[in-house]
Motif scaffolding. Structure first.
Motif, PDB file in Angstrom:
ATOM      1  N   ASN A 111     -10.009  13.532   1.127  1.00 17.16           N
ATOM      2  CA  ASN A 111      -8.918  13.856   2.046  1.00 17.16           C
ATOM      3  C   ASN A 111      -8.511  15.319   1.938  1.00 17.16           C
ATOM      4  O   ASN A 111      -8.671  15.941   0.885  1.00 17.16           O
ATOM      5  CB  ASN A 111      -7.686  13.006   1.705  1.00 17.16           C
ATOM      6  CG  ASN A 111      -7.968  11.526   1.738  1.00 17.16           C
ATOM      7  OD1 ASN A 111      -7.837  10.869   2.766  1.00 17.16           O
ATOM      8  ND2 ASN A 111      -8.377  10.976   0.600  1.00 17.16           N
ATOM      9  N   TRP A 114      -3.215   8.667   5.753  1.00 16.94           N
ATOM     10  CA  TRP A 114      -2.089   8.692   4.836  1.00 16.94           C
ATOM     11  C   TRP A 114      -0.866   9.194   5.580  1.00 16.94           C
ATOM     12  O   TRP A 114      -0.979  10.023   6.484  1.00 16.94           O
ATOM     13  CB  TRP A 114      -2.354   9.636   3.664  1.00 16.94           C
ATOM     14  CG  TRP A 114      -3.430   9.212   2.713  1.00 16.94           C
ATOM     15  CD1 TRP A 114      -4.097   8.023   2.700  1.00 16.94           C
ATOM     16  CD2 TRP A 114      -3.953   9.975   1.618  1.00 16.94           C
ATOM     17  NE1 TRP A 114      -4.988   8.007   1.670  1.00 16.94           N
ATOM     18  CE2 TRP A 114      -4.920   9.183   0.976  1.00 16.94           C
ATOM     19  CE3 TRP A 114      -3.690  11.250   1.094  1.00 16.94           C
ATOM     20  CZ2 TRP A 114      -5.632   9.620  -0.145  1.00 16.94           C
ATOM     21  CZ3 TRP A 114      -4.390  11.691  -0.013  1.00 16.94           C
ATOM     22  CH2 TRP A 114      -5.356  10.878  -0.619  1.00 16.94           C
ATOM     23  N   LYS A 154      -6.210   9.028  -5.035  1.00 19.54           N
ATOM     24  CA  LYS A 154      -4.957   9.795  -5.071  1.00 19.54           C
ATOM     25  C   LYS A 154      -4.642  10.365  -6.446  1.00 19.54           C
ATOM     26  O   LYS A 154      -3.625  11.022  -6.617  1.00 19.54           O
ATOM     27  CB  LYS A 154      -3.788   8.922  -4.586  1.00 19.54           C
ATOM     28  CG  LYS A 154      -3.985   8.403  -3.181  1.00 19.54           C
ATOM     29  CD  LYS A 154      -2.966   7.346  -2.830  1.00 19.54           C
ATOM     30  CE  LYS A 154      -3.318   5.996  -3.450  1.00 19.54           C
ATOM     31  NZ  LYS A 154      -4.610   5.493  -2.909  1.00 19.54           N
ATOM     32  N   GLU A 166      -9.922   9.893  -2.987  1.00 18.16           N
ATOM     33  CA  GLU A 166      -9.508   8.623  -2.387  1.00 18.16           C
ATOM     34  C   GLU A 166      -8.450   7.888  -3.214  1.00 18.16           C
ATOM     35  O   GLU A 166      -7.491   7.352  -2.674  1.00 18.16           O
ATOM     36  CB  GLU A 166     -10.747   7.739  -2.241  1.00 18.16           C
ATOM     37  CG  GLU A 166     -10.518   6.290  -1.891  1.00 18.16           C
ATOM     38  CD  GLU A 166     -11.807   5.491  -1.974  1.00 18.16           C
ATOM     39  OE1 GLU A 166     -12.868   6.081  -2.257  1.00 18.16           O
ATOM     40  OE2 GLU A 166     -11.760   4.273  -1.751  1.00 18.16           O
ATOM     41  N   TRP A 223      -0.622  14.842   5.542  1.00 16.66           N
ATOM     42  CA  TRP A 223      -2.030  14.475   5.565  1.00 16.66           C
ATOM     43  C   TRP A 223      -2.694  15.140   6.762  1.00 16.66           C
ATOM     44  O   TRP A 223      -2.128  15.166   7.861  1.00 16.66           O
ATOM     45  CB  TRP A 223      -2.164  12.964   5.645  1.00 16.66           C
ATOM     46  CG  TRP A 223      -3.536  12.498   5.955  1.00 16.66           C
ATOM     47  CD1 TRP A 223      -4.594  12.425   5.100  1.00 16.66           C
ATOM     48  CD2 TRP A 223      -4.014  12.039   7.221  1.00 16.66           C
ATOM     49  NE1 TRP A 223      -5.698  11.940   5.761  1.00 16.66           N
ATOM     50  CE2 TRP A 223      -5.368  11.702   7.058  1.00 16.66           C
ATOM     51  CE3 TRP A 223      -3.423  11.885   8.483  1.00 16.66           C
ATOM     52  CZ2 TRP A 223      -6.141  11.214   8.109  1.00 16.66           C
ATOM     53  CZ3 TRP A 223      -4.190  11.396   9.523  1.00 16.66           C
ATOM     54  CH2 TRP A 223      -5.539  11.065   9.344  1.00 16.66           C
ATOM     55  N   GLN A 276       4.183   7.665  -0.217  1.00 15.32           N
ATOM     56  CA  GLN A 276       3.021   7.793   0.654  1.00 15.32           C
ATOM     57  C   GLN A 276       2.486   6.408   0.984  1.00 15.32           C
ATOM     58  O   GLN A 276       2.294   5.593   0.079  1.00 15.32           O
ATOM     59  CB  GLN A 276       1.920   8.590  -0.053  1.00 15.32           C
ATOM     60  CG  GLN A 276       0.604   8.674   0.703  1.00 15.32           C
ATOM     61  CD  GLN A 276      -0.594   8.779  -0.222  1.00 15.32           C
ATOM     62  OE1 GLN A 276      -0.635   8.146  -1.276  1.00 15.32           O
ATOM     63  NE2 GLN A 276      -1.549   9.607   0.135  1.00 15.32           N
ATOM     64  N   GLN A 277       2.256   6.155   2.265  1.00 14.24           N
ATOM     65  CA  GLN A 277       1.624   4.886   2.625  1.00 14.24           C
ATOM     66  C   GLN A 277       0.136   5.141   2.837  1.00 14.24           C
ATOM     67  O   GLN A 277      -0.283   6.208   3.295  1.00 14.24           O
ATOM     68  CB  GLN A 277       2.266   4.287   3.883  1.00 14.24           C
ATOM     69  CG  GLN A 277       1.972   4.973   5.191  1.00 14.24           C
ATOM     70  CD  GLN A 277       0.634   4.588   5.817  1.00 14.24           C
ATOM     71  OE1 GLN A 277       0.059   3.537   5.509  1.00 14.24           O
ATOM     72  NE2 GLN A 277       0.120   5.424   6.710  1.00 14.24           N
ATOM     73  N   TYR A 278      -0.666   4.127   2.463  1.00 13.48           N
ATOM     74  CA  TYR A 278      -2.097   4.224   2.700  1.00 13.48           C
ATOM     75  C   TYR A 278      -2.634   2.901   3.255  1.00 13.48           C
ATOM     76  O   TYR A 278      -3.728   2.464   2.951  1.00 13.48           O
ATOM     77  CB  TYR A 278      -2.867   4.683   1.459  1.00 13.48           C
ATOM     78  CG  TYR A 278      -2.592   3.929   0.179  1.00 13.48           C
ATOM     79  CD1 TYR A 278      -1.436   4.195  -0.565  1.00 13.48           C
ATOM     80  CD2 TYR A 278      -3.492   3.004  -0.319  1.00 13.48           C
ATOM     81  CE1 TYR A 278      -1.195   3.536  -1.752  1.00 13.48           C
ATOM     82  CE2 TYR A 278      -3.261   2.341  -1.507  1.00 13.48           C
ATOM     83  CZ  TYR A 278      -2.114   2.615  -2.221  1.00 13.48           C
ATOM     84  OH  TYR A 278      -1.864   1.963  -3.405  1.00 13.48           O
ATOM     85  N   ASN A 279      -1.793   2.279   4.093  1.00 14.07           N
ATOM     86  CA  ASN A 279      -2.184   1.044   4.750  1.00 14.07           C
ATOM     87  C   ASN A 279      -3.093   1.317   5.933  1.00 14.07           C
ATOM     88  O   ASN A 279      -3.975   0.523   6.239  1.00 14.07           O
ATOM     89  CB  ASN A 279      -0.930   0.300   5.227  1.00 14.07           C
ATOM     90  CG  ASN A 279      -1.248  -1.011   5.918  1.00 14.07           C
ATOM     91  OD1 ASN A 279      -1.740  -1.937   5.297  1.00 14.07           O
ATOM     92  ND2 ASN A 279      -0.974  -1.082   7.202  1.00 14.07           N
ATOM     93  N   TRP A 301       0.828  -1.205   0.000  1.00 15.59           N
ATOM     94  CA  TRP A 301       0.000   0.000   0.000  1.00 15.59           C
ATOM     95  C   TRP A 301       0.864   1.258   0.000  1.00 15.59           C
ATOM     96  O   TRP A 301       0.884   2.043   0.943  1.00 15.59           O
ATOM     97  CB  TRP A 301      -0.954  -0.010   1.188  1.00 15.59           C
ATOM     98  CG  TRP A 301      -1.854  -1.196   1.222  1.00 15.59           C
ATOM     99  CD1 TRP A 301      -1.872  -2.194   2.153  1.00 15.59           C
ATOM    100  CD2 TRP A 301      -2.847  -1.551   0.238  1.00 15.59           C
ATOM    101  NE1 TRP A 301      -2.820  -3.132   1.822  1.00 15.59           N
ATOM    102  CE2 TRP A 301      -3.435  -2.769   0.666  1.00 15.59           C
ATOM    103  CE3 TRP A 301      -3.309  -0.972  -0.950  1.00 15.59           C
ATOM    104  CZ2 TRP A 301      -4.460  -3.390  -0.059  1.00 15.59           C
ATOM    105  CZ3 TRP A 301      -4.318  -1.589  -1.664  1.00 15.59           C
ATOM    106  CH2 TRP A 301      -4.881  -2.783  -1.217  1.00 15.59           C
ATOM    107  N   SER A 357      -9.332  12.707   6.736  1.00 10.91           N
ATOM    108  CA  SER A 357     -10.028  11.886   5.750  1.00 10.91           C
ATOM    109  C   SER A 357     -11.467  11.685   6.165  1.00 10.91           C
ATOM    110  O   SER A 357     -11.773  11.666   7.363  1.00 10.91           O
ATOM    111  CB  SER A 357      -9.362  10.505   5.623  1.00 10.91           C
ATOM    112  OG  SER A 357      -8.051  10.598   5.146  1.00 10.91           O
ATOM    113  N   TYR A 406       1.073   3.502  -7.914  1.00 11.50           N
ATOM    114  CA  TYR A 406       0.224   3.103  -6.799  1.00 11.50           C
ATOM    115  C   TYR A 406       0.387   1.612  -6.553  1.00 11.50           C
ATOM    116  O   TYR A 406       0.896   0.892  -7.416  1.00 11.50           O
ATOM    117  CB  TYR A 406      -1.244   3.476  -7.053  1.00 11.50           C
ATOM    118  CG  TYR A 406      -1.854   2.761  -8.231  1.00 11.50           C
ATOM    119  CD1 TYR A 406      -1.698   3.262  -9.526  1.00 11.50           C
ATOM    120  CD2 TYR A 406      -2.591   1.593  -8.070  1.00 11.50           C
ATOM    121  CE1 TYR A 406      -2.243   2.614 -10.616  1.00 11.50           C
ATOM    122  CE2 TYR A 406      -3.147   0.942  -9.154  1.00 11.50           C
ATOM    123  CZ  TYR A 406      -2.974   1.451 -10.424  1.00 11.50           C
ATOM    124  OH  TYR A 406      -3.508   0.795 -11.510  1.00 11.50           O
TER     125      TYR A 406
END
Lengths: 106, 114
Positions: free
Chosen positions: B35, A97, B101, B99, B47, A89-92, A32, B50, A49
């Motif tokens: 976001n 984020w 990105k 979402e 960030w 960027q991590q989105y886990n 992710w 969200s 991504y």
């Protein structure tokens, strides 16, 4: 919280060079991970991504690899338009984020 | 054309409030989580918050928790960020981002200074 560490912070390169940027996560994020390019005064542009999937319209000289905690962005042959700042960027995380601190390619 | 357009930025004194908006067009807004991301002058991306499609799930960065509130109006295709108790360190360009990105707004500038 998951921390993202990019290296190097600045990278000096020339047109035609192969460029590699590394991103490390403080814990496993599976795949992710995304990579962005940002130019001054502009919004970030998504390049990669899910660690290695190339976003539509992005030149094939960009590639991503890795999983777990270690990731790389590679530009196979640097072009004049590629001088910019790059972010991982991590989105886990659930609705969260986290960005790396950025790598300026000059 | 798929587009996000932020508005509402400006100069505000420390302790003041500001409400940012993000107008969405060209896609089904209600189908995407949204976001807010900010970038302080000369700094990296951070960030901020969200919100899920139906506002059921909301999350904030620790740096803004308790001061900022994210909301959305799916009927009006709009996203908002209510910012209270503003501090100098909140000075930044604020971007809204979809979402997936792939879609970002152009950003709106918030300056907190006396």
């Amino acid at each position: 919280d998951i921390q993202m560490t990019q290296s190097p912070s600045t990278l000096s390169a020339s047109v035609g060079d192969r460029v590699t940027i590394t991103c490390r996560a403080s814990q496993s994020i599976s795949s992710w991970l995304a990579w962005y390019q940002q130019k001054p005064g502009k919004a970030p542009k998504l390049l990669i991504y899910k660690a290695s999937s190339l976003q539509s319209g992005v030149p094939s000289r960009f590639s991503g690899s890795g999983s777990g905690t270690e990731f790389t962005l590679t530009i196979s042959s640097l072009q004049p338009d590629d001088f910019a700042t790059y972010y991982c960027q991590q989105y886990n995380g659930y609705f969260m984020w986290t960005f790396g601190q950025g790598t300026k390619v000059e | 054309e798929v587009q996000l357009v932020e508005s509402g930025g400006g100069l505000v004194k420390p302790g003041g409030s500001l409400r940012l908006s993000c107008a969405a067009s060209g896609f089904i807004f209600s189908g995407y989580s949204m976001n807010w991301v900010r970038q302080a002058p000369g700094k990296g991306l951070e960030w901020v918050a969200s919100i899920s499609t139906t506002s059921t799930y909301i999350n904030y960065a620790d740096s803004v928790k308790g001061r900022f509130t994210i909301s959305r109006d799916n009927a009006k295709n709009s996203l908002h960020l209510q910012m209270n108790s503003l501090r100098a360190e909140d000075t930044a360009i604020y971007f809204c981002a979809r979402e997936d990105k792939d879609v970002w707004g152009q950003g709106t500038t918030v300056t907190v200074a006396s």
